[in-house]
Design a protein around this motif. Structure first.
Motif, short mmCIF file in Angstrom:
data_model
loop_
_atom_site.label_atom_id
_atom_site.label_comp_id
_atom_site.label_asym_id
_atom_site.label_seq_id
_atom_site.Cartn_x
_atom_site.Cartn_y
_atom_site.Cartn_z
N ARG A 1 0.86 -1.19 0.00
CA ARG A 1 0.00 0.00 0.00
C ARG A 1 0.89 1.23 0.00
O ARG A 1 1.71 1.42 0.90
CB ARG A 1 -0.91 0.02 1.23
CG ARG A 1 -1.76 -1.23 1.39
CD ARG A 1 -2.80 -1.34 0.30
NE ARG A 1 -3.60 -2.55 0.46
CZ ARG A 1 -4.69 -2.83 -0.26
NH1 ARG A 1 -5.08 -1.99 -1.21
NH2 ARG A 1 -5.35 -3.95 -0.07
N ALA B 1 1.29 5.56 -1.66
CA ALA B 1 0.73 6.74 -2.33
C ALA B 1 1.89 7.58 -2.84
O ALA B 1 2.83 7.87 -2.09
CB ALA B 1 -0.14 7.55 -1.37
N GLN C 1 -2.50 2.91 8.00
CA GLN C 1 -2.92 3.37 6.68
C GLN C 1 -3.77 4.63 6.77
O GLN C 1 -3.81 5.44 5.84
CB GLN C 1 -3.69 2.26 5.95
CG GLN C 1 -3.91 2.56 4.47
CD GLN C 1 -4.41 1.36 3.70
OE1 GLN C 1 -4.46 0.25 4.22
NE2 GLN C 1 -4.78 1.56 2.44
N PRO D 1 -1.77 9.46 2.79
CA PRO D 1 -2.63 9.95 1.71
C PRO D 1 -3.37 8.77 1.11
O PRO D 1 -2.97 7.61 1.27
CB PRO D 1 -1.63 10.56 0.71
CG PRO D 1 -0.38 10.81 1.50
CD PRO D 1 -0.35 9.77 2.55
N PRO D 2 -4.49 9.01 0.41
CA PRO D 2 -5.26 7.90 -0.16
C PRO D 2 -4.42 7.02 -1.07
O PRO D 2 -3.65 7.51 -1.89
CB PRO D 2 -6.37 8.62 -0.94
CG PRO D 2 -6.48 9.96 -0.32
CD PRO D 2 -5.10 10.33 0.14
N THR D 3 -4.55 5.70 -0.89
CA THR D 3 -3.88 4.73 -1.74
C THR D 3 -4.88 4.20 -2.77
O THR D 3 -6.08 4.13 -2.50
CB THR D 3 -3.31 3.57 -0.93
OG1 THR D 3 -4.38 2.90 -0.26
CG2 THR D 3 -2.33 4.07 0.11
#
Length: 488
Positions: free
Chosen positions: A408, A410, A456, A460-462
């Motif tokens: 994961r 970003a 997570q 930042p958004p993954t």
């Protein structure tokens, strides 16, 4: 074999004249291949001449066939689809005059155009039978309609490919661990596998612990291998299986896998190596899209991805200007699937968004007669996706056991340069950070900083991956068997 010879003749004539393919002819060719296999144990010497087997063709003949195919496909699209009828009328283009050298007069078709109004690309001369959707992990799912004839043609070609490419035989059992909503790939795999006489198991993207349990469970079937022998899976779900196997103590000897076919996402070299060690199987990959079937790509021994010219026209273009990509540079794959292989959803110069690099010099491998690119590097979204592609990031991250799989991350374009945010198992991780920074520099990744997170929610958004398309089951998973040391 006389009937098969007639089928091959009718098929070849249809291709040369750009006439509709009789699905029963391809069915007959596939059936004869299976019969040959049953009688002699191996395909005949002329199997390299079968559809989709990437045989070498004289360049002059190939150019003639390409020109005829482009004109026939453009003519069908301009006559029978609302989108291209308007496009050709607005530009005053005559599809009968187009050549490979003037093909760039046809505008590139974007994914957004197909997604916004898929019916505008469906031929009025076809009978839509199956709606195939993409997974939507890179945006809104794309809708592609297939006729019954197209489905039969795809299944017959998939059968030939499974026998010759995968080496599939009746003793084998194939498990499909892709998303169950991927209707067309699921149908293709099930039909082709069972036609050969092999067995088929639908697993889906269930809890990885459930999937590993099914792969390890003995089948107990007469005439079949003791366990599942082949697995079809996306790259991110394969990484989830590797994570579960490594963390739960599974051994490669627990499974009977001979081959794992990976598609749909970028496969890194570290994941290939870890999957081979965890599952004990050969890991292979290929390239094909729902929108552009049956056009696709096959890797060679030297690591290129070679693209078929039999089923469609390939271009590698700059993602922003749509100018041809120079040798050594990165561009996107733009495909035109040919009529008569496609008769329902028709696409001209379709921008797939898939990034590849062109070789700096012509390859000298076993598939050198076919157009070559690098493996798929990622998906175009912005300039940064070309500068730091998914393949490079995954090669960096998936080599590290301290990073849980699927990785994961970003990639954020913050001044003074891009930052790579990564989810790790635990902090502090100074040693891991140092290794990542050293390897990123050695790989030439244009990163300003790497930032590690153990939560997570703090990142930042993954982006979503196919392994996130999790399907629920009611199964209770037995724990993996872990060896216990004998008392001294």
């Amino acid at each position: 074999m006389f009937g098969t010879a007639l089928s091959q003749l009718r098929y070849g004539t249809a291709i040369l004249r750009n006439r509709p393919i009789r699905p029963q002819d391809l069915d007959r060719i596939a059936q004869d291949l299976i019969a040959t296999l049953a009688e002699f144990g191996e395909p005949g010497a002329d199997s390299a001449l079968l559809p989709g087997q990437a045989g070498s063709v004289d360049p002059a003949i190939r150019r003639t066939v390409t020109e005829r195919s482009l004109r026939a496909t453009a003519r069908a699209a301009a006559q029978h689809t609302a989108y291209y009828r308007r496009t050709f009328d607005d530009l005053g283009l005559d599809p009968r005059t187009l050549t490979p050298d003037t093909w760039d007069q046809v505008p590139v078709t974007s994914k957004a155009a197909l997604r916004s109004l898929p019916a505008a690309f469906v031929s009025a001369a076809s009978t839509p039978a199956l709606m195939a959707l993409t997974t939507g992990t890179s945006g809104t799912p794309t809708t592609v309609w297939y006729s019954r004839s197209e489905v039969r043609i795809a299944v017959a070609m998939s059968t030939v490919s499974a026998v010759l490419g995968m080496g599939l035989r009746p003793r084998h059992t194939v498990a499909y661990a892709g998303c169950s909503r991927a209707t067309l790939p699921l149908l293709n795999v099930e039909e082709s596998v069972t036609r050969i006489g092999a067995s088929f198991v639908q697993i889906g993207t269930v809890d990885p612990a459930v999937a590993l349990d099914r792969l390890a469970t003995p089948l107990g079937l007469r005439g079949k291998a003791p366990q599942i022998t082949h697995l079809t899976v996306s790259a991110s779900y394969l990484s989830a299986l590797v994570e579960e196997a490594e963390q739960s103590g599974w051994k490669s000897s627990d499974f009977g896998l001979e081959s794992v076919g990976v598609g749909g996402e970028v496969l890194s070299e570290p994941l290939r190596e870890r999957a081979t060690a965890a599952l004990g199987a050969r890991i292979s990959t290929s390239y094909m899209m729902t929108e552009t079937m049956p056009s696709g790509g096959t890797p060679c021994a030297e690591g290129h991805l070679h693209h078929t010219t039999e089923f469609g026209h390939l271009e590698i273009l700059d993602p922003e200007t749509h100018a041809p990509t120079s040798p050594g540079a990165v561009g996107i794959i733009v495909q035109t699937p040919y009529v008569p292989y496609r008769d329902c959803t028709l696409l001209l110069r379709y921008a797939t968004g898939d990034l590849v690099r062109l070789p700096e010099s012509p390859p000298a491998c076993e598939l050198a007669h076919l157009p070559a690119t690098s493996p798929i590097l990622g998906r175009w979204a912005r300039p940064l996706s070309r500068e730091v592609p998914t393949w490079s990031v995954l090669n960096l991250l998936e080599a590290e056991p301290e990073i849980p799989l699927p990785a994961r991350y970003a990639l954020v374009d913050d001044p003074p340069g891009p930052r790579l945010h990564v989810l790790v198992r635990r902090l502090p991780a100074a040693g891991l950070l140092g290794r990542l920074e050293e390897r990123a520099t050695a790989a030439g990744l244009a990163l300003n900083a790497i930032v590690l997170h153990d939560d997570q929610a703090s990142m930042p958004p993954t982006g979503p991956v196919r392994a996130d398309l999790r399907e629920h089951t009611f199964e209770v998973v037995r724990p993996a068997t872990v060896p216990v040391a004998s008392p001294a």
